[in-house]
Design a protein around this motif. Sequence first.
Motif, PDB file in Angstrom:
ATOM      1  N   UNK A  93       1.012  -1.143   0.073  1.00  0.00           N
ATOM      2  CA  UNK A  93      -0.075   0.044   0.118  1.00  0.00           C
ATOM      3  C   UNK A  93       0.925   1.229  -0.024  1.00  0.00           C
ATOM      4  N   UNK A  94       1.978   1.166   0.863  1.00  0.00           N
ATOM      5  CA  UNK A  94       2.751   2.423   1.050  1.00  0.00           C
ATOM      6  C   UNK A  94       3.506   2.648  -0.433  1.00  0.00           C
ATOM      7  N   UNK A 184       9.681  -3.526  16.843  1.00  0.00           N
ATOM      8  CA  UNK A 184      10.903  -2.830  17.128  1.00  0.00           C
ATOM      9  C   UNK A 184      10.502  -1.676  16.949  1.00  0.00           C
ATOM     10  N   UNK A 185      10.998  -0.323  17.655  1.00  0.00           N
ATOM     11  CA  UNK A 185      11.119   1.236  17.220  1.00  0.00           C
ATOM     12  C   UNK A 185      11.955   1.359  16.185  1.00  0.00           C
ATOM     13  N   UNK A 186      12.136   2.193  15.377  1.00  0.00           N
ATOM     14  CA  UNK A 186      13.030   2.626  14.388  1.00  0.00           C
ATOM     15  C   UNK A 186      13.524   3.934  14.626  1.00  0.00           C
ATOM     16  N   UNK A 187      14.808   3.950  14.135  1.00  0.00           N
ATOM     17  CA  UNK A 187      15.607   5.082  14.267  1.00  0.00           C
ATOM     18  C   UNK A 187      15.273   6.168  13.311  1.00  0.00           C
ATOM     19  N   UNK A 188      14.839   7.231  13.634  1.00  0.00           N
ATOM     20  CA  UNK A 188      14.382   8.184  12.340  1.00  0.00           C
ATOM     21  C   UNK A 188      15.347   9.711  12.626  1.00  0.00           C
ATOM     22  N   UNK A 189      16.037   9.959  11.665  1.00  0.00           N
ATOM     23  CA  UNK A 189      16.812  11.298  11.684  1.00  0.00           C
ATOM     24  C   UNK A 189      15.982  12.427  11.643  1.00  0.00           C
ATOM     25  N   UNK A 190      16.197  13.396  12.589  1.00  0.00           N
ATOM     26  CA  UNK A 190      15.536  14.511  12.534  1.00  0.00           C
ATOM     27  C   UNK A 190      16.011  15.553  11.547  1.00  0.00           C
ATOM     28  N   UNK A 224      10.371   3.227   3.519  1.00  0.00           N
ATOM     29  CA  UNK A 224      11.698   2.606   4.170  1.00  0.00           C
ATOM     30  C   UNK A 224      11.597   2.375   5.618  1.00  0.00           C
ATOM     31  N   UNK A 225      10.735   2.967   6.426  1.00  0.00           N
ATOM     32  CA  UNK A 225      10.486   2.506   7.709  1.00  0.00           C
ATOM     33  C   UNK A 225       9.984   1.357   7.768  1.00  0.00           C
ATOM     34  N   UNK A 226       9.000   1.021   6.945  1.00  0.00           N
ATOM     35  CA  UNK A 226       8.132  -0.437   6.981  1.00  0.00           C
ATOM     36  C   UNK A 226       9.194  -1.476   6.713  1.00  0.00           C
ATOM     37  N   UNK A 227      10.316  -1.261   6.132  1.00  0.00           N
ATOM     38  CA  UNK A 227      11.192  -2.372   5.932  1.00  0.00           C
ATOM     39  C   UNK A 227      11.900  -2.639   7.280  1.00  0.00           C
ATOM     40  N   UNK A 228      12.189  -1.490   8.071  1.00  0.00           N
ATOM     41  CA  UNK A 228      12.850  -1.648   9.455  1.00  0.00           C
ATOM     42  C   UNK A 228      11.848  -2.494  10.213  1.00  0.00           C
ATOM     43  N   UNK A 229      10.532  -2.097  10.294  1.00  0.00           N
ATOM     44  CA  UNK A 229       9.519  -2.750  11.096  1.00  0.00           C
ATOM     45  C   UNK A 229       9.343  -4.276  10.649  1.00  0.00           C
TER      46      UNK A 229
END
Length: 307
Positions: A93-94, A184-190, A224-229
């Motif tokens: 979907x994303x 698991x949480x993900x690391x997101x750059x600000x 991209x974050x879904x891949x980490x999840x």
Amino acid sequence: MKISTRLLFDRASAQMSGVQSKLTQTQAQLAQGKQIINASDAPNQAATIQRLKSVLNKQDSYQSSLNTIKARLEGEDTTLNSASNLLVRAKEIAVQGANDTLSVPDRKALGTEMQALRDQLLSLANTKDSNGNYLFSGSRVKQPAFVETANGSPVYMGDQTRMNVRVGEQRSIPVNRTGTDAFVPVARPDTNGKATGVGFFKVLDDLISGLNNSKGDDIRRGVGELDALTQGVSLAQAQIGTNLNVVDQQTAVLEDTTLNLKTTLSSIEDLDYASAITKMNQQMMSLEAAQASFAKVSQLNLFNYIK
């Protein structure tokens, strides 16, 4: 030596009583199928039997713990497998939503489906086992792992405690899993390039918001974050698989140990029926012979010779 009539009767009675006692004991052994009826019969063997039974009870306790752990691990594996499948659909979907050719209504429709997937994932994260305990709350098994907040995404309410259960003399296995190990949480750059931790469901909610508001950057970041999840869930599944292998290996060890203990116990405690029956027949013959001989001796008297 002069033997009185009274002594003759007393000795004969004592001898027959002794044979009857042995015969009674043999009959009791045959009735119960055990070599030792009372601890006083063979104190050393009785002590060994009690020690072996105590060790066997401990093995049964270990096996019960293994069965509980296995059932819980299988529940975790099934839950995470379902979560992995939902994340695969969420990724589809994303990716579809990141297409710049989509209209705003189309992206909102995708956002609606994504919301349904997110709600299903939250339900899976708060799955209970057969005892009514939450699978992913750490040691706080009586409260949900993830709880909805008034103005934000669900947050983890469990703890990071891992409880180990002894399943052998020198072996323990973790019986619970924390929510942050599975989801698991993900690391997101600000904006300054500094990475901050973002919760599992915060990632999904931000992606849903991006789809509903047609924010391309948020959607692409969500892809991209879904891949980490997905990777975090897959890693948790791999750990569960490893633990299940350990459970199976330990179960095999316990089965071998239990078999050896039962074999040893049987050799000490269980009765050899063939030998016991032969012994009983010998004792019955001895008793019959003693009774017959006493009957003849008791009839002898001096007057028989005077006549």
